[in-house]
Write an enzyme that holds these catalytic residues in place. Structure first.
Site, PDB file in Angstrom:
ATOM      1  N   ASP A 159      -2.234  44.898  41.386  1.00  0.00           N
ATOM      2  CA  ASP A 159      -2.526  44.655  39.968  1.00  0.00           C
ATOM      3  C   ASP A 159      -2.532  43.171  39.644  1.00  0.00           C
ATOM      4  O   ASP A 159      -3.230  42.725  38.733  1.00  0.00           O
ATOM      5  CB  ASP A 159      -1.515  45.385  39.084  1.00  0.00           C
TER       6      ASP A 159
ATOM      7  N   ARG B 181      -7.566  53.907  34.583  1.00  0.00           N
ATOM      8  CA  ARG B 181      -6.486  53.027  35.037  1.00  0.00           C
ATOM      9  C   ARG B 181      -6.896  52.475  36.401  1.00  0.00           C
ATOM     10  O   ARG B 181      -7.934  52.869  36.937  1.00  0.00           O
ATOM     11  CB  ARG B 181      -5.105  53.727  35.051  1.00  0.00           C
ATOM     12  N   GLY B 182      -6.071  51.600  36.944  1.00  0.00           N
ATOM     13  CA  GLY B 182      -6.453  50.901  38.179  1.00  0.00           C
ATOM     14  C   GLY B 182      -7.016  49.542  37.776  1.00  0.00           C
ATOM     15  O   GLY B 182      -7.935  49.473  36.945  1.00  0.00           O
ATOM     16  N   ALA B 183      -6.482  48.468  38.371  1.00  0.00           N
ATOM     17  CA  ALA B 183      -6.756  47.117  37.856  1.00  0.00           C
ATOM     18  C   ALA B 183      -8.248  46.779  37.704  1.00  0.00           C
ATOM     19  O   ALA B 183      -8.681  46.392  36.610  1.00  0.00           O
ATOM     20  CB  ALA B 183      -6.035  46.088  38.733  1.00  0.00           C
TER      21      ALA B 183
ATOM     22  N   GLN C 155      -0.781  59.484  40.568  1.00  0.00           N
ATOM     23  CA  GLN C 155      -2.119  58.972  40.934  1.00  0.00           C
ATOM     24  C   GLN C 155      -2.487  59.348  42.368  1.00  0.00           C
ATOM     25  O   GLN C 155      -3.650  59.561  42.677  1.00  0.00           O
ATOM     26  CB  GLN C 155      -2.160  57.437  40.792  1.00  0.00           C
TER      27      GLN C 155
ATOM     28  N   ASN D 228       2.203  45.850  42.329  1.00  0.00           N
ATOM     29  CA  ASN D 228       1.408  47.080  42.453  1.00  0.00           C
ATOM     30  C   ASN D 228       2.285  48.215  41.935  1.00  0.00           C
ATOM     31  O   ASN D 228       3.438  48.019  41.528  1.00  0.00           O
ATOM     32  CB  ASN D 228       0.968  47.301  43.911  1.00  0.00           C
TER      33      ASN D 228
ATOM     34  N   ARG E 270      -2.869  46.291  28.317  1.00  0.00           N
ATOM     35  CA  ARG E 270      -1.810  46.542  29.318  1.00  0.00           C
ATOM     36  C   ARG E 270      -1.436  45.180  29.916  1.00  0.00           C
ATOM     37  O   ARG E 270      -2.315  44.343  30.131  1.00  0.00           O
ATOM     38  CB  ARG E 270      -2.286  47.511  30.407  1.00  0.00           C
TER      39      ARG E 270
HETATM   40  O1  MRU Z   1      -0.853  52.306  36.313  1.00  0.00           O
HETATM   41  P1  MRU Z   1      -2.126  52.281  37.108  1.00  0.00           P
HETATM   42  O2  MRU Z   1      -2.581  53.632  37.547  1.00  0.00           O
HETATM   43  O3  MRU Z   1      -3.199  51.490  36.408  1.00  0.00           O
HETATM   44  O4  MRU Z   1      -1.745  51.474  38.428  1.00  0.00           O
HETATM   45  C1  MRU Z   1      -2.728  51.321  39.403  1.00  0.00           C
HETATM   46  C2  MRU Z   1      -2.253  50.639  40.632  1.00  0.00           C
HETATM   47  O5  MRU Z   1      -1.117  50.263  40.746  1.00  0.00           O
HETATM   48  C3  MRU Z   1      -3.296  50.358  41.680  1.00  0.00           C
HETATM   49  O6  MRU Z   1      -2.733  50.400  42.956  1.00  0.00           O
HETATM   50  C4  MRU Z   1      -3.875  48.953  41.446  1.00  0.00           C
HETATM   51  O7  MRU Z   1      -4.295  48.813  40.112  1.00  0.00           O
HETATM   52  C5  MRU Z   1      -5.010  48.666  42.336  1.00  0.00           C
HETATM   53  S1  MRU Z   1      -6.459  49.574  41.924  1.00  0.00           S
HETATM   54  C6  MRU Z   1      -7.707  49.113  42.975  1.00  0.00           C
END
Ligand code: MRU
Length: 357
Positions: free
Chosen positions: A241, A47-49, A200, A251, A90
């Site tokens: 995101d 996960r994480g954009a 997270q 985010n 997603r």
């Molecule tokens: O649901 P997630 O864990 O994918 O959400 C991640 C976030 O909100 C992060 O802050 C965002 O993707 C930036 S990652 C460099």
């Protein structure tokens, strides 16, 4: 940290470090088909954009292999369908659609002079996915250096969710800023919001920073106001995101509350993200799709029910921070300052002119 996204092109296997099992265990999830990649994205193995974008690109490389194994006209249609499904795994992180669009763009450019054979598409997609992965880490290091100049020796920085090496190809966005400041010799400590419900911050941000020897303390999400009221936070840096054309930023859920508190307590609030996280086609935050995730993430903890049976829950995965609350957007092209509309379109135009991603 070794890359948590490893593609074995010879075997046609994508190895992902399972974010769900950290910090207890460093477990590997192996994906061989686009469906396995989609499942890994949806169940938050990764996960994480930016990491979602890199994973999606390798998912396209696996889809090309599946198409090559079933050569013929329907196979090409199946490839297109697989790419569509990967892009929709997603909804909020724009990097997902961006990565798939880039793979499609590379294919269209290569086929301008005539259709490619299936194994040529495999080779092309492998090259493009590796390039996306390498560029992402380089961009993080670059934006990290710009962001580091905003932090001062002795600062305690609060971050929400995980925008670190795990959330990117490596190094991180928000945590990249912190890493770069530490590399500049500044003494920086970090408060990691625990980030309910997926934790997270408590699990991933704390794990990464502790491994790097960067001082990190975990706080409950609802401690933020108290910590700021006591002068315990000198700056906030978070990831993104999706950033709309006017600077409104989606985010992890809870970021908006942190931004409102930062404004109240006069704590600078920064967003760190590559330019690929800016979606020029989304005019403002109201147009950003917000993912709703399964209720079980809220109703259960460690496999145990914590809410009464039958009581509904809200599980929005993201919220939108209005541009007016963001002191700067830290990108690989420098720190963008408000008002963002004009500044963002200039940064995107320069990137296009320079041939960058
Ligand atoms: O649901 P997630 O864990 O994918 O959400 C991640 C976030 O909100 C992060 O802050 C965002 O993707 C930036 S990652 C460099």
């Amino acid at each position: 940290m070794d890359s948590h996204i490893r593609f074995d092109a010879r075997e046609g296997v994508l190895h992902l470090l399972d974010h769900r099992r950290l910090p207890e265990m460093e477990a590997d999830v192996a994906c061989r088909t686009p469906d396995e990649v989609i499942d890994a994205l949806q169940t938050m193995v990764v996960r994480g954009a930016p990491a979602i974008g890199v994973t999606a690109a390798f998912g396209c490389a696996l889809a090309a292999r599946c198409a090559a194994a079933n050569a013929g006209a329907p196979a090409r249609q199946r490839l297109e369908d697989d790419l569509d499904r990967i892009a929709k795994a997603r909804p909020t992180a724009v990097n997902l659609g961006w990565a798939v669009a880039r793979m499609r763009g590379a294919l269209a450019a290569a086929e301008a002079g005539g259709a490619l054979a299936p194994d040529e598409i495999v080779a092309l997609f492998d090259r493009e996915a590796y390039a996306i992965q390498q560029e992402d880490e380089a961009l993080c290091r670059r934006l990290g250096r710009f962001g580091a100049d905003l932090l001062h020796d002795g600062d305690q920085v609060l971050t929400h969710c995980n925008a670190g090496a795990l959330a990117t190809a490596g190094y991180g966005t928000a945590l990249g800023v912190i890493r770069a400041a530490v590399e500049q010799g500044k003494r920086i400590s970090v408060i990691a919001d625990e980030t309910r419900p997926f934790l997270q911050g408590a699990r991933l941000t704390a794990w990464e920073l502790a491994r790097d020897g960067i001082p990190v303390t975990v706080a409950c999400d609802n401690a933020c106001a108290h910590l700021m009221s006591r002068g315990m936070v000198q700056a906030v840096v978070v990831g993104a995101d999706r950033i709309a054309a006017n600077g409104d930023t989606a985010n992890k859920i809870g970021t908006l509350g942190v931004a409102i508190l930062a404004e109240h307590f006069h704590v600078p609030f920064y967003v760190a993200a590559p330019l690929s996280t800016i979606d020029a086609a989304t005019p403002d935050g109201t147009a950003i799709p917000i993912e709703e995730r399964p209720a079980e993430e809220v109703t259960h903890m460690g496999g145990r029910r914590i809410t009464p049976e039958g009581v509904p829950v809200l599980n929005f995965a993201f919220d939108v921070t209005p541009a007016a609350l963001i002191g700067g957007i830290i990108t690989e092209a420098g720190v963008l300052r408000p008002p963002y509309g004009e500044v963002i379109s200039r940064a995107l135009a320069t990137r296009r002119g320079g041939g960058e991603r």
